[in-house]
Design an enzyme around this catalytic site. Structure first.
Site: not given
Length: 307
Positions: A157, A249, A279
Site C-alpha cells: 500500500s 481494491d 486491499h
C-alpha cells in the site's frame, strides 16, 4: 458494474466488518486510529510464530527490525520492507506477522523500516526515511550483523509507494550494493490519477474513499513531486519487478497502471492480481485463509526472479 467475484472467506469477512457498529479509523482521534490498527492485527492476522532472529536494529536513519529464519547467515540478498497504513498508520509491530512469514518463505533476512508517520511528519519525511534506510542497509553497517550483496525492496500500500520511489532513487543514485528486485504489494503507485476501481470499490471493501481522503489530508503531499506519484518518472532501468494487486481494491488500477508502465519501459515485470479479495489481504491471514496461498504464490515468483 456487474457483481464482482468475491471469495467465500472474503465475503464472510466483509459481511462481519460491514455489520459492525462504531466509527472508522478516519472518524476517531489519531491515537485511537493507530490503536485500532494494532487491535486488528491481533484479531485478524496470523501469529508471528517462531523465528531464529527477531531483533531491533539501532544506528540507522530510523528504527528498523530484522526478521530471519536463520541465526547465522553468510553474505547474500536482504529484503528492506516498508509497511502500509496510508502514510499515517502502521508500524513494525502491525506488520511483524507478514515480515516473519516472508522471511520463512523466502529464507532471506527481512528488515522492516519504521519510517516517520504523518501528520506529525508530513510528506516527504516518510519517503526520505525509506530511501535513506535502503541506502544505509546497502552500506553493510556493523549493526546489520550480516553482509548484504543486493537489496530486494518490498512494501504494501503506502509501503508499495515507498518501494517504487526508493527503487527509482537508488537507480538514479546507486547505493553501495544494487537493488536486485522490487515487490510493490497493492501499491499507491499513481495517486494523482483517477481510475474506475476507486469508484467501483471505494465503499464496502475495507479500504474506503473517505479513509483514503483522510490519509491524503494527513500526508499533505506535493502532487507534482514524483516521490508522491512515481509514475511521473520513466521506469526504465529499474530492477525486475513483481506487482501484486487485489481485484476488489479501490487502488487496484494504480497497480495495473504501474505494471503496464514497467512493461512499456522494458522492465522485467510479473503482474499478479489476487482475484476476489481486498486491499490489505496480506495482513488478514487468520481471517482470510486464502491470503496465505496468495502470499506463498508471490514468494514463489520472487524466488524465480532472484535466481
Amino acid at each position: 458494474m456487474s457483481q464482482p467475484f468475491v471469495r467465500p472467506d472474503v465475503r464472510a469477512f466483509l459481511d462481519y466488518l460491514n455489520g459492525l457498529d462504531g466509527p472508522r479509523s478516519h472518524q476517531v482521534s489519531l491515537e485511537q486510529a493507530r490503536g485500532m490498527m494494532h487491535a486488528s492485527r491481533h484479531a485478524f492476522d496470523a501469529e508471528v510464530g517462531k523465528l531464529a532472529v527477531i531483533r531491533d536494529i539501532a544506528g540507522g536513519p530510523c528504527p528498523m527490525r530484522l526478521f530471519d529464519a536463520r541465526a547465522e547467515r553468510g553474505p547474500g540478498p536482504v529484503m528492506v520492507f516498508y509497511h502500509g497504513g496510508g502514510f499515517v498508520l502502521g508500524d513494525i509491530d502491525t506488520h511483524a506477522p507478514l515480515c516473519a512469514e516472508i522471511a520463512r518463505l523466502l529464507d532471506l533476512p527481512v528488515i522492516s523500516v519504521d519510517y516517520r508517520l504523518a501528520p506529525e511528519h508530513p510528506f516527504p519525511a516518510g519517503v526520505e526515511d525509506a530511501i535513506a534506510s535502503a541506502r544505509w542497509v546497502a552500506g553493510n553497517p556493523p549493526e546489520l550483523g550480516r553482509a548484504a550483496t543486493g537489496l530486494i525492496l518490498a512494501g504494501d500500500s503506502a509501503g508499495g509507494n515507498f518501494t517504487i520511489v526508493a527503487a527509482l532513487a537508488l537507480r538514479d543514485e546507486p547505493a553501495a550494493v544494487p537493488v536486485i528486485a522490487q515487490w510493490p504489494i497493492y501499491p499507491a503507485a499513481n495517486p494523482t490519477e483517477g481510475y474506475p476501481s476507486f469508484t467501483d470499490f471505494g465503499e464496502g471493501y475495507l479500504l474506503t474513499r473517505e479513509g483514503m481522503n483522510w490519509f491524503d489530508q494527513c500526508y499533505a503531499p506535493d502532487a507534482k513531486d514524483w516521490r508522491y506519484d512515481p509514475l511521473h518518472q520513466n521506469q526504465r532501468g529499474i530492477p525486475p519487478t513483481l506487482v501484486v494487486t487485489a481485484s476488489l481494491d479501490p487502488i487496484r488500477d494504480q497497480g495495473r497502471a504501474y505494471a503496464a508502465a514497467c512493461a512499456q519501459a522494458g522492465v522485467s515485470v510479473v503482474y499478479l492480481e489476487a482475484e476476489g479479495t481486498i486491499h490489505g489481504f496480506m495482513n488478514l491471514r487468520k481471517s482470510l485463509p486464502s491470503a496465505q496461498i496468495d502470499l506463498e504464490r508471490c514468494c514463489a515468483h520472487l524466488k524465480v526472479m532472484l535466481l
